[in-house]
Scaffold this active site. Structure first.
Site, PDB file in Angstrom:
ATOM      1  N   ARG A   1       0.833  -1.200   0.000  1.00  0.00           N
ATOM      2  CA  ARG A   1       0.000   0.000   0.000  1.00  0.00           C
ATOM      3  C   ARG A   1       0.869   1.252   0.000  1.00  0.00           C
ATOM      4  NH1 ARG A   1      -5.219   0.300   0.694  1.00  0.00           N
ATOM      5  NH2 ARG A   1      -5.289  -1.824   1.488  1.00  0.00           N
TER       6      ARG A   1
ATOM      7  N   THR B   1      -0.802   7.655  -1.189  1.00  0.00           N
ATOM      8  CA  THR B   1      -2.110   7.526  -1.847  1.00  0.00           C
ATOM      9  C   THR B   1      -2.985   6.463  -1.195  1.00  0.00           C
ATOM     10  OG1 THR B   1      -1.355   5.833  -3.409  1.00  0.00           O
ATOM     11  CG2 THR B   1      -0.994   8.146  -4.016  1.00  0.00           C
TER      12      THR B   1
ATOM     13  N   ASP C   1      -4.334 -11.533  12.240  1.00  0.00           N
ATOM     14  CA  ASP C   1      -3.562 -11.384  11.012  1.00  0.00           C
ATOM     15  C   ASP C   1      -3.166 -12.767  10.500  1.00  0.00           C
ATOM     16  OD1 ASP C   1      -1.057 -11.120   9.319  1.00  0.00           O
ATOM     17  OD2 ASP C   1      -1.455  -8.996   9.671  1.00  0.00           O
TER      18      ASP C   1
ATOM     19  N   ASP D   1       0.672 -13.336   9.872  1.00  0.00           N
ATOM     20  CA  ASP D   1       1.455 -13.476  11.102  1.00  0.00           C
ATOM     21  C   ASP D   1       1.210 -14.824  11.759  1.00  0.00           C
ATOM     22  OD1 ASP D   1       2.635 -11.013  10.832  1.00  0.00           O
ATOM     23  OD2 ASP D   1       1.263  -9.991  12.204  1.00  0.00           O
TER      24      ASP D   1
END
Length: 209
Positions: A104, A108, A200, A203
């Site tokens: 990401r 933006t 997650d 993870d």
């Protein structure tokens, strides 16, 4: 929701419940993800085309059926999607494997492709994109867009669990892509995590934080 399939098979739901448990360790989490992927791909491929073939058994000749349609490719979204690949290959050993990696952009906040390697004949294959979590849908939508830009037109998305927000994003951006999930959860929290979710997935899969 149109083009969404939620699997309610008892084995899938049983294994998913164990994966959700915060006390489930890395080894068991990894094994369960592979097992669920294998069970899901069995259903995802239910509509594959077949043709009649003549077979000679040790007893006599007979007619059977073999796959006749497009060949398959599985494309995990890095990194957590890697945990689903072996489950798919256990059921479809001849499938080719591509990889797509996104990050990401901090300014933006849009997904940016940093790696994409697809089979040379991917445009002729049914592409199965895999990733355990469909949260906001941003990464999955971008991955599908990048794959389409390379000429692929037959794409399916397979996720372990999804939030309604992510499903809605895919349906809006890619109405031609069917979505298959083992669980449709309630919502995203303020941090973008699926609730109740399982934390997650990357993870927990790789033992990182």
């Amino acid at each position: 929701m149109s083009n969404l399939v939620v699997f309610d098979h008892p084995l899938i739901q049983h294994k998913l419940s164990i994966m959700r448990d915060k006390n489930t360790g890395v080894k068991e989490f990894r094994e369960l993800l592979e097992e669920i992927a294998m069970l899901m791909i069995y259903e995802v491929t239910r509509d594959l085309e077949t043709e009649e073939v003549e077979i000679e058994t040790p007893i006599c000749k007979c007619t059977g059926r073999k796959l006749s349609g497009r060949k398959l490719a599985v494309v995990p979204i890095l990194r957590a999607g890697l945990g689903m690949v072996d489950g798919v290959l256990n059921m479809i050993p001849a499938a080719k494997v591509g990889h797509i990696g996104l990050y990401r952009d901090p300014e933006t906040l849009e997904p940016v492709e940093y790696y994409c390697k697809l089979p040379a004949d991917s445009t002729e294959r049914e592409i199965i994109v895999v990733d355990p979590m469909l949260a906001t849908g941003g990464s999955a939508s971008a991955a599908i867009r990048f794959i389409k830009q390379r000429g692929c037109t037959h794409i399916r998305l397979v996720d372990l669990i999804a939030a309604p927000e992510g499903v809605k994003r895919i349906q809006e951006d890619h109405p031609d892509v069917n979505i298959f999930v083992a669980g449709l959860d309630d919502h995203l929290n303020e941090h973008g995590y699926i609730v109740p979710g399982l934390g997650d997935a990357g993870d927990r899969l790789f033992g990182t934080k």
